[in-house]
Design a protein around this motif. Structure first.
Motif, PDB file in Angstrom:
ATOM      1  N   THR A 111      -1.128  -6.231  43.305  1.00  0.00           N
ATOM      2  CA  THR A 111      -2.017  -5.243  42.491  1.00  0.00           C
ATOM      3  C   THR A 111      -2.241  -4.038  43.117  1.00  0.00           C
ATOM      4  OG1 THR A 111      -4.358  -5.444  41.914  1.00  0.00           O
ATOM      5  CG2 THR A 111      -4.262  -5.520  44.023  1.00  0.00           C
ATOM      6  N   LEU A 148      -7.968  -8.470  43.563  1.00  0.00           N
ATOM      7  CA  LEU A 148      -7.002  -7.963  42.400  1.00  0.00           C
ATOM      8  C   LEU A 148      -7.873  -6.835  41.513  1.00  0.00           C
ATOM      9  CD1 LEU A 148      -6.028 -11.627  41.553  1.00  0.00           C
ATOM     10  CD2 LEU A 148      -4.523  -9.793  42.571  1.00  0.00           C
ATOM     11  N   ASN A 152      -4.539  -3.946  36.605  1.00  0.00           N
ATOM     12  CA  ASN A 152      -3.028  -3.783  37.283  1.00  0.00           C
ATOM     13  C   ASN A 152      -2.843  -4.836  38.141  1.00  0.00           C
ATOM     14  OD1 ASN A 152      -0.588  -2.749  38.208  1.00  0.00           O
ATOM     15  ND2 ASN A 152      -1.791  -1.134  39.338  1.00  0.00           N
ATOM     16  N   PHE A 153      -2.338  -6.016  37.941  1.00  0.00           N
ATOM     17  CA  PHE A 153      -2.033  -7.067  38.648  1.00  0.00           C
ATOM     18  C   PHE A 153      -1.176  -8.054  37.953  1.00  0.00           C
ATOM     19  CE2 PHE A 153      -5.747  -9.445  37.318  1.00  0.00           C
ATOM     20  CZ  PHE A 153      -5.249 -10.940  37.237  1.00  0.00           C
ATOM     21  N   ASP A 177     -11.369 -10.544  37.698  1.00  0.00           N
ATOM     22  CA  ASP A 177     -10.744 -10.232  38.658  1.00  0.00           C
ATOM     23  C   ASP A 177     -11.524 -10.214  39.956  1.00  0.00           C
ATOM     24  OD1 ASP A 177     -12.464  -8.064  38.170  1.00  0.00           O
ATOM     25  OD2 ASP A 177     -10.927  -6.541  38.292  1.00  0.00           O
ATOM     26  N   TYR A 192      -1.372  -5.340  48.153  1.00  0.00           N
ATOM     27  CA  TYR A 192      -1.704  -4.094  47.422  1.00  0.00           C
ATOM     28  C   TYR A 192      -0.728  -2.936  47.688  1.00  0.00           C
ATOM     29  CZ  TYR A 192      -4.799   0.001  46.543  1.00  0.00           C
ATOM     30  OH  TYR A 192      -5.039   1.298  45.985  1.00  0.00           O
TER      31      TYR A 192
END
Length: 256
Positions: A111, A148, A152-153, A177, A192
């Motif tokens: 993510t 997450l 965007n993951f 999420d 991340y």
């Protein structure tokens, strides 16, 4: 050769969805499938999907958690990437998500943050430096791994297969999420990557009521998850699993 599906839940966001789909058409690595989960839209979402030539799954029952889960269930790729309708990924986003997931293995999700557009300078600063940064670092410290970020993951389909029975897909007031992050099992990891960025709309900060609604949903999500599995038990199981595997406690960011 991996195949990658991009899943996008959407409800009455036709103009932003059109921009998101246009950005996906400009990818250096085109997704094998783009699946829009039309969550009961009454605007031009169907026409936008048809014009872009993407797959559309209609789900009449409103709720972001249910829409996300339905999209992951229906996706055909062995890698699953997730955007929101207002996300605008850079041209190398799909390529980078695929590269990281392949390199890290099937039980690791990836993510990254968002760069806010729209609104004003103050709301964009709040979004990036308090909202997202606070979510990643504060919630990450609480979970024991990065959460997450729904806009965007990515994860493997095999990872989702283990998580799908655990998520609360039938409850409308759940952050999908955050709930999915809480269900991450002790043998799974989240990386991340601060350089894996997408554009996201600053509209959640247009009003205090909108921001309050998100905070209330977060509280409701945590309350629900805490009742199913206490945070202490969750962290204890994760520490034991990581010790057995010889893994250092913190999840490290992926390389750019």
């Amino acid at each position: 050769m991996p195949t990658i599906s991009v899943v996008i839940p959407s409800r009455n966001d036709a103009p932003m969805l059109a921009a998101c789909l246009a950005a996906l058409q400009r990818q250096t690595r085109r997704p094998d499938e783009v699946l829009v989960v039309d969550n009961g839209s009454t605007d031009d979402t169907a026409a936008v999907c048809a014009a872009a030539g993407v797959r559309r799954l209609f789900l009449s029952v409103p709720g972001i958690a249910g829409a996300t889960a339905a999209g992951f269930d229906a996706a055909s790729g062995n890698l699953l990437a997730r955007l929101d309708a207002d996300s605008v990924p850079p041209p190398d986003w799909v390529e980078r998500v695929e590269r990281i997931l392949v390199a890290q293995g099937p039980m690791t999700a990836v993510t990254g943050p968002g760069d806010f557009y729209g609104g004003n300078r103050l709301t964009r600063w709040i979004g990036e430096n308090i909202y997202i940064a606070g979510y990643i670092h504060v919630v990450g410290a609480f979970l024991g791994h990065p959460p997450l970020f729904g806009s965007n993951f990515g994860m493997s389909a095999s990872m989702w297969a283990q998580l799908r029975p655990l998520v609360h897909r039938d409850l409308r007031r759940v952050h999908d999420d955050l709930d999915l992050s809480y269900q991450i099992r002790p043998w799974m990891s989240v990386l991340y990557d601060p350089t894996l960025r997408v554009g996201v709309s600053a509209r959640p900060f247009d009003s205090w009521s909108g921001l309050k609604r998100r905070v209330v949903m977060a509280w409701q999500t945590f309350d629900l998850d805490f009742r199913a599995e206490s945070p202490r038990a969750r962290r204890r199981a994760r520490r034991r699993a990581r010790r057995r595997a010889g893994i250092a406690p913190p999840d490290q960011p992926a390389e750019a």
